[in-house]
Scaffold this motif. Sequence first.
Motif, PDB file in Angstrom:
ATOM      1  N   ALA A  59       3.936   1.420  59.830  1.00 41.20           N
ATOM      2  CA  ALA A  59       3.983   0.019  60.250  1.00 41.20           C
ATOM      3  C   ALA A  59       5.294  -0.649  59.830  1.00 41.20           C
ATOM      4  O   ALA A  59       5.908  -1.399  60.598  1.00 41.20           O
ATOM      5  CB  ALA A  59       2.796  -0.744  59.666  1.00 41.20           C
ATOM      6  N   THR A  60       5.739  -0.368  58.608  1.00 38.37           N
ATOM      7  CA  THR A  60       6.995  -0.953  58.125  1.00 38.37           C
ATOM      8  C   THR A  60       8.189  -0.362  58.861  1.00 38.37           C
ATOM      9  O   THR A  60       9.161  -1.083  59.151  1.00 38.37           O
ATOM     10  CB  THR A  60       7.149  -0.724  56.609  1.00 38.37           C
ATOM     11  OG1 THR A  60       6.027  -1.285  55.926  1.00 38.37           O
ATOM     12  CG2 THR A  60       8.419  -1.371  56.090  1.00 38.37           C
ATOM     13  N   ARG A  61       8.140   0.930  59.163  1.00 42.10           N
ATOM     14  CA  ARG A  61       9.218   1.538  59.946  1.00 42.10           C
ATOM     15  C   ARG A  61       9.355   0.842  61.296  1.00 42.10           C
ATOM     16  O   ARG A  61      10.473   0.613  61.780  1.00 42.10           O
ATOM     17  CB  ARG A  61       8.943   3.025  60.141  1.00 42.10           C
ATOM     18  CG  ARG A  61       9.072   3.850  58.874  1.00 42.10           C
ATOM     19  CD  ARG A  61       8.752   5.319  59.128  1.00 42.10           C
ATOM     20  NE  ARG A  61       8.843   6.092  57.893  1.00 42.10           N
ATOM     21  CZ  ARG A  61       8.654   7.399  57.808  1.00 42.10           C
ATOM     22  NH1 ARG A  61       8.352   8.092  58.902  1.00 42.10           N
ATOM     23  NH2 ARG A  61       8.762   8.022  56.644  1.00 42.10           N
ATOM     24  N   GLN A  62       8.239   0.503  61.882  1.00 37.01           N
ATOM     25  CA  GLN A  62       8.268  -0.190  63.164  1.00 37.01           C
ATOM     26  C   GLN A  62       8.912  -1.565  63.020  1.00 37.01           C
ATOM     27  O   GLN A  62       9.665  -2.004  63.896  1.00 37.01           O
ATOM     28  CB  GLN A  62       6.847  -0.316  63.709  1.00 37.01           C
ATOM     29  CG  GLN A  62       6.771  -0.826  65.130  1.00 37.01           C
ATOM     30  CD  GLN A  62       5.407  -0.567  65.740  1.00 37.01           C
ATOM     31  OE1 GLN A  62       4.955   0.571  65.820  1.00 37.01           O
ATOM     32  NE2 GLN A  62       4.748  -1.623  66.173  1.00 37.01           N
ATOM     33  N   ILE A  63       8.657  -2.228  61.906  1.00 35.24           N
ATOM     34  CA  ILE A  63       9.274  -3.534  61.637  1.00 35.24           C
ATOM     35  C   ILE A  63      10.790  -3.384  61.480  1.00 35.24           C
ATOM     36  O   ILE A  63      11.567  -4.197  61.992  1.00 35.24           O
ATOM     37  CB  ILE A  63       8.661  -4.172  60.372  1.00 35.24           C
ATOM     38  CG1 ILE A  63       7.199  -4.558  60.624  1.00 35.24           C
ATOM     39  CG2 ILE A  63       9.472  -5.390  59.937  1.00 35.24           C
ATOM     40  CD1 ILE A  63       6.463  -5.023  59.387  1.00 35.24           C
ATOM     41  N   LEU A  64      11.217  -2.340  60.773  1.00 34.41           N
ATOM     42  CA  LEU A  64      12.651  -2.084  60.597  1.00 34.41           C
ATOM     43  C   LEU A  64      13.329  -1.857  61.944  1.00 34.41           C
ATOM     44  O   LEU A  64      14.392  -2.428  62.234  1.00 34.41           O
ATOM     45  CB  LEU A  64      12.846  -0.857  59.705  1.00 34.41           C
ATOM     46  CG  LEU A  64      12.422  -0.977  58.233  1.00 34.41           C
ATOM     47  CD1 LEU A  64      12.428   0.395  57.564  1.00 34.41           C
ATOM     48  CD2 LEU A  64      13.344  -1.929  57.481  1.00 34.41           C
TER      49      LEU A  64
END
Length: 345
Positions: A59-64
């Motif tokens: 999920a955080t990778r997608q935000i990045l």
Amino acid sequence: MFFMQESTFDKNTQKILQCFDLSESLGVESPFLQLKITGVMSADLIARLSDIYNHSSIATRQILVKSVAASMSGQDMRMQPFDQLEPKERESLMLAVQRLKEIGQCASKKTVRILVDAEYTYINPGLSLLTLAMMVAFNQQFPLIWNTYQCYLKKTFETAASELGIVQNLGGCFGAKVVRGAYLTQERLRATKLGYPSPIWDSYELTNQNYNRVIRYFLEHINQVGPRCNIIVATHNEESVQLAIERMREMNIDPLNGGVHFGQLYGMCDQISFPLASAGYAVYKCVPYGPMLEVLPFLARRAMENQGVLMGSRKEKTLLWQELKRRMKNTLKMKSKHNLKVETV
């Protein structure tokens, strides 16, 4: 210390943009251009991005990815996801993102597809972060930006599936160049030196199995989503090419317009390239371009990438000799048929 290189990265970006003009001037339909992101930003900074990306959830990778893509699309880049970076690193990242934005815009304007090179495992996650962001920003209509997947790595299948999911979730089309890998010796030496397990498969056979698995996965996805996913089967291995062809036939994927391309180095494996093109498949030949001393290391890595290349060279000589003898024989028959005098030397 690496921030002093910014002027060099600016010059490299201009050279890359000139290559787009060159590709356009050749009049080739749907040309590809390979891009090394380390040519437009510091490998040290990419390694820092890799650390952030590696230690983030999906999920955080997608935000990045979404944050970088927003900047490439003309919006303000949210730096909060990158709060681990030092101020100078953030400044350098912003400059790099603007260079990649300029490259993406030029590619879009001239309809030249970009194959982003993978490199060493310690910077590949950072390269993927930036490449996936370019996909989200510029792959809205079709796969313009493509990432590279090195199948000599044990985690390639999981990485490819995860990254495809990120791009899909963010509304982009997906492009993938599938290779075996070119940094085998360096990766194993680095693993030994730093005391971690080698990321490389233990044998060429295992690498082949992984390569074929990744190819099958992407072909199944293309069969489901159509032109929103494209791949290039970049290999000199006849078995992998045959596998791709058979699966394409089973799935009724159009040879020329179905989103599957085949690629080999210019001057190598023509016994694969020419029959494929003659049969109506989309085939590309990679042409290294640049000063000799800079091109030779690239060619050396490509030779190491696939053990079948050397065997392929011998096979090519055999095939060429057979073809030469066939043509000589036909010429003699034609001369004999027309009662012409044949002189032998």
